[in-house]
Design a protein around this motif. Structure first.
Motif, PDB file in Angstrom:
ATOM      1  N   ALA A 240       0.733 -79.825  -8.332  1.00  0.00           N
ATOM      2  CA  ALA A 240      -0.133 -80.620  -8.309  1.00  0.00           C
ATOM      3  C   ALA A 240      -0.876 -80.839  -7.095  1.00  0.00           C
ATOM      4  CB  ALA A 240       0.472 -82.106  -8.859  1.00  0.00           C
TER       5      ALA A 240
ATOM      6  N   ILE B  48      -5.605 -84.405 -11.973  1.00  0.00           N
ATOM      7  CA  ILE B  48      -4.929 -84.695 -10.671  1.00  0.00           C
ATOM      8  C   ILE B  48      -5.911 -85.079  -9.636  1.00  0.00           C
ATOM      9  CG2 ILE B  48      -3.586 -83.954  -9.038  1.00  0.00           C
ATOM     10  CD1 ILE B  48      -1.922 -84.183 -11.701  1.00  0.00           C
TER      11      ILE B  48
ATOM     12  N   ARG C 203      -1.941 -77.310 -14.574  1.00  0.00           N
ATOM     13  CA  ARG C 203      -2.624 -78.166 -13.670  1.00  0.00           C
ATOM     14  C   ARG C 203      -4.257 -77.946 -13.905  1.00  0.00           C
ATOM     15  NH1 ARG C 203      -5.604 -79.450  -9.370  1.00  0.00           N
ATOM     16  NH2 ARG C 203      -5.223 -81.148  -7.831  1.00  0.00           N
TER      17      ARG C 203
END
Length: 444
Positions: A99, A184, A218
């Protein structure tokens, strides 16, 4: 395309749309219906993958080059602190590395978060876009392409396929525009500097849990600048609460699996109180002398009680049989009126706007082959600016019609004060502000 945790009252699933529907018409806060052509996506058996990853990374690098060293250092410090907090709450190091090792500050997200366009959007303008003929045709094509899936979902969750497809259409134009911000990065930026830092921190933690669960990686966790993700724009906490594995592959993929998209959307509505077999409501006509103070969602009567007042279904026939129904008149006495039941309020759990719920309901009706809205909107009425609304509120307060603190937004208190003023001057007290009425109110 104002929302918080999914289980607390009438909250929203799509922050972007919620902002749009109260008049926040910036680029990112505009519904998908006005951002991309209706024919951009073709019906298919599966969803398109989140596109433009390479382009998005190039955009991220370009944005990063515009960040001052001070902002970059502050962001990096914030991320490091958040990583430690996330680790203390059970997020593993592999997930944290995925992340945050290459997390970047996104100035465009802050720019969009701060944008507050001056003019609101008229309900008919929004509906023209959200329920366009092309949007209807594409919705019918999607429902036809996934008919068996929609029937299985309705059998399990009680939500008609036309409603699920309508939400899909309004939220992302059937997947052609669900946003290309890396979730994110967007939430990290909002957590560091945005106006809703507590919200962003909570959603970022939820996003980390999604990554750790292995539902998506991600690079493919993409959506709006405000963290709404995938075809039907779930925020991460709503994903955790309501997303389901509709295709049996062990993952909940609202970006690339239409079975997961449709089942998750239906599950959200079902868990929010959808009543199987009930319609959302119906367009109605109101009798002469109708008390428009009753046109608030907080006012609820049985369908029989409304009928006793002279409320009648447009086109004839009985009103839907609701134990608790409200009458709404989004354009006051000049426009159409609607009797809405519990399922309309459930749609508003997805996005807390009557305009949004009316768009979904009307699009679903037309996808299912039923007629759209029959009444005429007062299209000659120009949109009001927030400044005009604030000045109207100030004038109402000055004349003794208390509406509370002027904020440029039209809510129940403002409508109540405006109705009282309208009664005092002998015009229909429908609580609908027009420029002519504001000019009269502000004339000494």
């Amino acid at each position: 395309m104002t929302r918080s945790a999914p289980l607390k009252g009438y909250l929203t699933l799509s922050l972007c749309l919620s902002l749009a529907l109260v008049g926040c018409q910036s680029v990112a806060a505009t519904p998908a219906s006005s951002q991309s052509p209706d024919n951009a996506a073709q019906a298919s058996g599966s969803a398109p993958a989140a596109s433009g990853a390479a382009s998005a990374r190039a955009t991220t690098r370009a944005d990063a080059e515009q960040v001052t060293p001070q902002a970059r250092a502050g962001f990096d410090t914030w991320v490091a602190d958040f990583r430690r907090q996330a680790a203390s709450e059970g997020i593993d190091q592999a997930t944290l590395a995925e992340a945050f090792d290459h997390a970047t500050y996104q100035p465009r997200v802050i720019e969009l978060d701060r944008s507050q366009p001056e003019f609101t959007r008229q309900v008919w303008s929004y509906l023209d876009s959200a329920v366009s003929d092309q949007r209807v045709a594409n919705g019918r094509a999607r429902l036809d392409a996934h008919r068996a899936l929609a029937e299985r979902i309705e059998q399990r969750y009680g939500v008609p396929g036309s409603i699920v497809v309508a939400i899909w259409g309004v939220e992302s134009n059937y997947g052609s525009n669900f946003g290309n911000f890396e979730t994110i990065d967007a939430l990290s930026t909002l957590g560091y500097e945005g106006r809703r830092q507590a919200f962003a921190r909570g959603e970022l933690m939820a996003a980390l849990k999604i990554l750790q669960n292995g539902d998506i990686d991600r690079d493919h966790m993409r959506g709006s600048w405000a963290g709404a993700m995938g075809h039907t724009q779930f925020i991460p906490s709503s994903f955790l609460a309501y997303a389901v594995d509709g295709d049996g592959d062990g993952r909940r993929d609202i970006w690339g699996s239409i079975p997961d998209v449709m089942a998750s959307t239906a599950n959200y509505l079902a868990k929010s109180g959808w009543q199987r077999g009930q319609p959302w409501g119906a367009e109605v006509s109101l009798p002469a002398g109708f008390d428009y103070a009753q046109t608030e969602l907080s006012v609820r009567h049985s369908s029989q009680a409304w009928a006793a007042q002279g409320v009648a279904r447009v086109g004839g026939g009985a009103l839907p049989d609701f134990a608790e129904a409200s009458v709404i008149a989004p354009a006051g006495a000049q426009g159409p009126a609607f009797l809405v039941g519990p399922n309309f309020r459930v749609i508003m759990r997805y996005n807390a706007s009557t305009s949004y719920a009316l768009a979904v309901a009307t699009l679903a009706d037309r996808i299912a082959g039923r007629p759209g809205i029959q009444g005429q909107w007062p299209r000659s009425e120009p949109a009001l600016s927030r400044t005009q609304v604030r000045e109207m509120q100030q004038a109402l307060n000055a004349r003794g019609f208390d509406v509370g603190t002027p904020d440029g937004r039209i809510g129940p208190n403002t409508r109540a004060g405006l109705r009282a003023y309208q009664r005092s001057i002998g015009v229909t007290p429908d609580g609908y502000p027009t420029q002519a009425l504001i000019q009269r109110l502000e004339t000494p």
